[in-house]
Enzyme design. Sequence first.
Site, PDB file in Angstrom:
ATOM      1  N   ASP A  98       0.840  -1.202   0.000  1.00 55.36           N
ATOM      2  CA  ASP A  98       0.000   0.000   0.000  1.00 55.36           C
ATOM      3  C   ASP A  98       0.873   1.249   0.000  1.00 55.36           C
ATOM      4  O   ASP A  98       1.546   1.542   0.995  1.00 55.36           O
ATOM      5  CB  ASP A  98      -0.900  -0.010   1.234  1.00 55.36           C
ATOM      6  N   ASP A 292      -1.765   5.703  -5.337  1.00 54.66           N
ATOM      7  CA  ASP A 292      -2.013   4.830  -4.193  1.00 54.66           C
ATOM      8  C   ASP A 292      -2.352   3.413  -4.649  1.00 54.66           C
ATOM      9  O   ASP A 292      -3.449   3.152  -5.142  1.00 54.66           O
ATOM     10  CB  ASP A 292      -3.164   5.402  -3.350  1.00 54.66           C
TER      11      ASP A 292
END
Length: 503
Positions: A98, A292
């Site tokens: 992430d 992201d």
Amino acid sequence: MRLLRLLLLFLSFWLSHSVFKIPLKIFAGNFNASVQLDLRPLKQNEGEVQSGLSLASDPAGIVNFLDMINNLQGDSGRGYYMQMVIGTPGQTLNILVDTGSSNFAVAAAAHPYITHFYNRALSGTYQSKERAVAVKYTQGEWEGELGTDFIAIPQGPSGSITINIAAILTSEGFFLPGINWQGILGLAYPLLARPDPSVEPFFNSVVRQTGIPDVFSLQMCGAGVSASTAADPAGGSLIMGGVEPTLYQGSLWYTPVLEEWYYQVEVLKLEVGDQNLNLDCKEYNADKAIVDSGTTLLRLPANVFRAVVEAIMQTSLIEDFSAGFFDGTKLACWMRGESPWRLFPKLSIYLRATNSSQSFRITILPQLYVQPVTDIDGTLDCFRFGISRSANGLVIGATVMEGFYVIFDRAQKRVGFAVSTCAENGGVQLAEIAGPFLAEGVTSDCMGGVSLREPLMWVIVYTLMAVCVLVLMVLLILLILPCRRHRDGEITDESSLVRHRIK
């Protein structure tokens, strides 16, 4: 003797004007070209666009990236994760990658949706910091305890590394049905770390302890893969320490990182097909625009989302299409074997280049944002819309990233994009990149009016709290100071805080 000298002189003259052709051997199979490769002569210049070899410089002159290829599993629907070994003796867990958070956190208690968890009591090297920690994401949240332990990455930098670990004890909406990971690897900057930025994130620790360059790159190979398929996940690669040229093709373009918290970039405009949305560029960067990997979809601010949907409906070949498809409440289904992608336009995002007067364009085909989800009775193929409305900024998530090899060059504060070698379906390339373009009309400020970023808000809040505490302390001191007395011990009006109140 004189004749021999003349002969040697003639030979030297002939050699100096000759062209030599040296055969180049092509190695097939598993030849590891990255091991012990001296990269110092190949160091790149800032903002350079290259179409050939593009490796990160390594101060030690040694890289080993090929061992990291295919070290990820997963897809955009279930997340991309890698295998890690935590503690002593080692406990193997799958960890979600992430780039939109900064904590390394693993399940430390049983949960209905995970098969196993990290047992701190079984690790002889775990050390608790006796600090509580909690993180909220766009979807889901968890609470736990902060500590440290050794980790090793089977397909990553060699050796054991001491890492800050958040042991997840309770969670809500974080672990989901069907996932195959038990923790999360936050790869963003320290400002996003919880409970505060003093908690060193994972990759900062890796760079400090191993000496690898402060660069990592990411290839996510789930383009066109059904999010609900029971087959093996598509996978991908997380390259720590640089760039692996076999994972991309064509030109590599960089955009500056504006703020080191998320990987915040500047979006200049969007196009649907060949149609410019013609919005003020501040609309695209409202709040922030970030890259992201932990976000499944391409998320757009409300005004931008509405404009994109309207443009798609105007340019697509579908009449009277259900609005439920675009707002995420309904799937769109076609007869098995029919391709809906020919009915939808391409989508392009323009990013500011490292040369601020220029931009470059990343383009995704409909195969990336009209995503296969499931089939019904073997007769229908159903799809979801891979774009959604966002209340907290524009997020370039897996929907876009699956088309590109993305380089997070933290050393030079930039994010790079090149077309991924695995971004194809049925022989069709699913992503494109082009540039340079003049940043006409948007050469100055696309960030104006953007709300204060979260860490700065913390500073303001803490400053105001400190001022309030200081004022309260002064008042408290004034209240409890001993009253000045005359020699006879009586309190005078001049020394009393309540003078003139008692008559």
